[in-house]
Design a protein around this motif. Structure first.
Motif, mmCIF file in Angstrom:
data_model
loop_
_atom_site.group_PDB
_atom_site.id
_atom_site.type_symbol
_atom_site.label_atom_id
_atom_site.label_comp_id
_atom_site.label_asym_id
_atom_site.label_seq_id
_atom_site.Cartn_x
_atom_site.Cartn_y
_atom_site.Cartn_z
ATOM 1 N N SER A 129 0.803 -1.223 0.000
ATOM 2 C CA SER A 129 0.000 0.000 0.000
ATOM 3 C C SER A 129 0.839 1.279 0.000
ATOM 4 N N ASP A 130 2.175 1.155 -0.002
ATOM 5 C CA ASP A 130 3.012 2.349 -0.090
ATOM 6 C C ASP A 130 2.768 3.074 -1.408
ATOM 7 N N PRO A 131 2.931 4.398 -1.439
ATOM 8 C CA PRO A 131 2.800 5.128 -2.710
ATOM 9 C C PRO A 131 3.820 4.616 -3.729
ATOM 10 N N PRO A 132 3.460 4.591 -5.000
ATOM 11 C CA PRO A 132 4.368 4.061 -6.028
ATOM 12 C C PRO A 132 5.757 4.686 -6.016
ATOM 13 N N GLU A 133 5.832 5.981 -5.732
ATOM 14 C CA GLU A 133 7.135 6.650 -5.775
ATOM 15 C C GLU A 133 8.063 6.208 -4.645
ATOM 16 N N ARG A 134 7.518 5.572 -3.621
ATOM 17 C CA ARG A 134 8.349 5.091 -2.511
ATOM 18 C C ARG A 134 8.792 3.642 -2.697
ATOM 19 N N LYS A 135 8.314 2.994 -3.735
ATOM 20 C CA LYS A 135 8.668 1.612 -3.973
ATOM 21 C C LYS A 135 9.905 1.508 -4.861
ATOM 22 N N SER A 136 10.750 0.533 -4.563
ATOM 23 C CA SER A 136 11.935 0.306 -5.379
ATOM 24 C C SER A 136 11.552 -0.344 -6.698
ATOM 25 N N ALA A 155 0.898 -15.918 3.118
ATOM 26 C CA ALA A 155 1.068 -15.625 4.546
ATOM 27 C C ALA A 155 1.572 -14.202 4.731
ATOM 28 N N CYS A 156 0.805 -13.375 5.375
ATOM 29 C CA CYS A 156 1.109 -11.974 5.663
ATOM 30 C C CYS A 156 1.144 -11.160 4.372
ATOM 31 N N TYR A 157 2.186 -11.260 3.578
ATOM 32 C CA TYR A 157 2.227 -10.561 2.295
ATOM 33 C C TYR A 157 1.131 -11.073 1.363
ATOM 34 N N GLY A 158 0.623 -12.255 1.637
ATOM 35 C CA GLY A 158 -0.494 -12.771 0.862
ATOM 36 C C GLY A 158 -1.734 -11.911 0.965
ATOM 37 N N VAL A 159 -1.929 -11.262 2.120
ATOM 38 C CA VAL A 159 -3.081 -10.364 2.261
ATOM 39 C C VAL A 159 -2.924 -9.168 1.323
ATOM 40 N N GLY A 160 -1.705 -8.615 1.283
ATOM 41 C CA GLY A 160 -1.469 -7.481 0.408
ATOM 42 C C GLY A 160 -1.545 -7.843 -1.062
ATOM 43 N N LEU A 165 -2.907 -11.004 -2.685
ATOM 44 C CA LEU A 165 -4.207 -11.539 -3.081
ATOM 45 C C LEU A 165 -5.317 -10.532 -2.792
ATOM 46 N N GLY A 166 -5.225 -9.855 -1.651
ATOM 47 C CA GLY A 166 -6.256 -8.883 -1.296
ATOM 48 C C GLY A 166 -6.365 -7.763 -2.309
ATOM 49 N N ARG A 167 -5.248 -7.148 -2.649
ATOM 50 C CA ARG A 167 -5.282 -6.053 -3.629
ATOM 51 C C ARG A 167 -5.725 -6.557 -4.996
ATOM 52 N N HIS A 168 -5.275 -7.729 -5.354
ATOM 53 C CA HIS A 168 -5.655 -8.294 -6.650
ATOM 54 C C HIS A 168 -7.163 -8.461 -6.766
ATOM 55 N N GLN A 169 -7.806 -8.756 -5.634
ATOM 56 C CA GLN A 169 -9.241 -9.016 -5.628
ATOM 57 C C GLN A 169 -10.079 -7.809 -5.226
ATOM 58 N N GLY A 170 -9.449 -6.670 -5.050
ATOM 59 C CA GLY A 170 -10.209 -5.452 -4.790
ATOM 60 C C GLY A 170 -10.386 -5.076 -3.340
ATOM 61 N N ALA A 171 -9.636 -5.701 -2.434
ATOM 62 C CA ALA A 171 -9.700 -5.328 -1.022
ATOM 63 C C ALA A 171 -9.035 -3.972 -0.795
ATOM 64 N N VAL A 172 -9.429 -3.317 0.286
ATOM 65 C CA VAL A 172 -8.743 -2.093 0.719
ATOM 66 C C VAL A 172 -7.615 -2.510 1.647
ATOM 67 N N ILE A 173 -6.385 -2.243 1.232
ATOM 68 C CA ILE A 173 -5.200 -2.573 2.026
ATOM 69 C C ILE A 173 -4.530 -1.265 2.415
ATOM 70 N N ASP A 174 -4.414 -1.018 3.719
ATOM 71 C CA ASP A 174 -3.753 0.204 4.175
ATOM 72 C C ASP A 174 -3.145 -0.039 5.553
ATOM 73 N N ARG A 175 -2.726 1.015 6.222
ATOM 74 C CA ARG A 175 -2.003 0.879 7.494
ATOM 75 C C ARG A 175 -2.910 1.005 8.721
ATOM 76 N N THR A 176 -4.214 0.948 8.522
ATOM 77 C CA THR A 176 -5.134 1.133 9.643
ATOM 78 C C THR A 176 -4.923 0.096 10.737
ATOM 79 N N GLU A 202 0.827 -3.105 7.206
ATOM 80 C CA GLU A 202 -0.458 -2.922 6.550
ATOM 81 C C GLU A 202 -1.334 -4.136 6.785
ATOM 82 N N ALA A 203 -2.622 -3.975 6.506
ATOM 83 C CA ALA A 203 -3.576 -5.073 6.662
ATOM 84 C C ALA A 203 -4.806 -4.738 5.819
ATOM 85 N N CYS A 204 -5.744 -5.672 5.814
ATOM 86 C CA CYS A 204 -6.982 -5.479 5.050
ATOM 87 C C CYS A 204 -7.994 -4.711 5.902
#
Length: 245
Positions: A65-72, A99-104, A106-117, A154-156
């Motif tokens: 969920s990091d902004p694109p400009e902060r990603k390597s 596991a863990c990164y799987g939420v970010g 698979l979740g994003r791929h399927q339309g989940a909201v992933i953020d740092r809440t 981050e989480a869903c």
């Protein structure tokens, strides 16, 4: 048996090796039964999913969920490759456990909201299965409430309507979900015991998961917990999806 495939992305060799050994140990697998590809080390090769029993995505220092400009550039490449692979996996309803990164991923791929809440520092939490989780075959034999180790920025926050919530916790409502019949993601780490968590605390003490001075305290706290239930999930995944050559 066709091997399972572990897609890893930890650049630190000691953490990457610990993760692989943990999946071997708790999955009841030997090295011939779990192939590993380290995505951070180079491009994902062409994969024929028919060669494998299932795909596992391990944890990652990447935060989707990091902004694109902060990603390597490496993170952008890994995300593109995983998204393309998930296109195929989801279409086939192919056995998948993230596991863990799987939420970010698979979740994003399927339309989940992933953020740092609902980020959580490294340590043990109590996970509670939902009614659907109690009935899910991947969670067969597991206690309705159990301790698991977590550590994520981050989480869903919102699941897509077609996802099935299987488990949650007080501080992180989505600890596990399912897409279709065979696609799973957990926020907790089913491969982590206290020794494994201690190694990751030392490895990532300056990675922003917790104040560096808290490392020793977190290690002491981790060893106060005997975490055994989440590993049953790995055994269930292996036993359910192991395919013959």
């Amino acid at each position: 048996m066709k091997p399972f495939l572990l897609l890893a992305s930890r650049a630190e060799d000691i953490a990457a090796e610990e993760e692989y050994r943990s999946y071997l140990r708790f999955g009841g697998l030997d090295e011939s039964e779990l192939r590993r590809i380290r995505l951070e080390a180079g491009p994902l090769p062409e994969l024929d999913l028919a060669d494998y029993s299932g795909v596992i995505v391990g944890g990652s220092p990447f935060t989707s969920s990091d902004p694109p400009e902060r990603k390597s550039e490496t993170q952008h490449r890994v995300e593109r490759e995983l998204a393309g692979l998930l296109d195929r996996i989801v279409a086939l309803d192919y056995p998948f456990l993230g596991a863990c990164y799987g939420v970010g991923t698979l979740g994003r791929h399927q339309g989940a909201v992933i953020d740092r809440t609902y980020g959580e520092t490294l340590g043990a939490v109590t996970v509670k299965l939902t009614a659907d989780g109690i009935q899910d075959p991947l969670l067969t034999g597991m206690d309705e409430r159990f301790e698991a180790f977590v550590g994520h920025k981050e989480a869903c926050t919102v699941l897509p309507g077609h996802a099935v919530l299987l488990a949650g916790s007080a501080a992180c409502p989505v600890q596990m979900f399912r897409i279709k019949r065979n696609l799973y993601a957990t926020q907790f780490h089913p491969e982590l015991d206290a020794d494994g968590l201690a190694l990751r605390i030392n490895t990532y003490r300056h990675a922003g998961y917790f104040p560096p001075d808290d490392a020793e305290r977190l290690i002491i706290e981790a060893h106060k917990h005997t975490v055994t239930e989440p590993m049953k999930l790995l055994r269930n995944f292996v036993s359910r999806y192991a395919s013959q050559q």
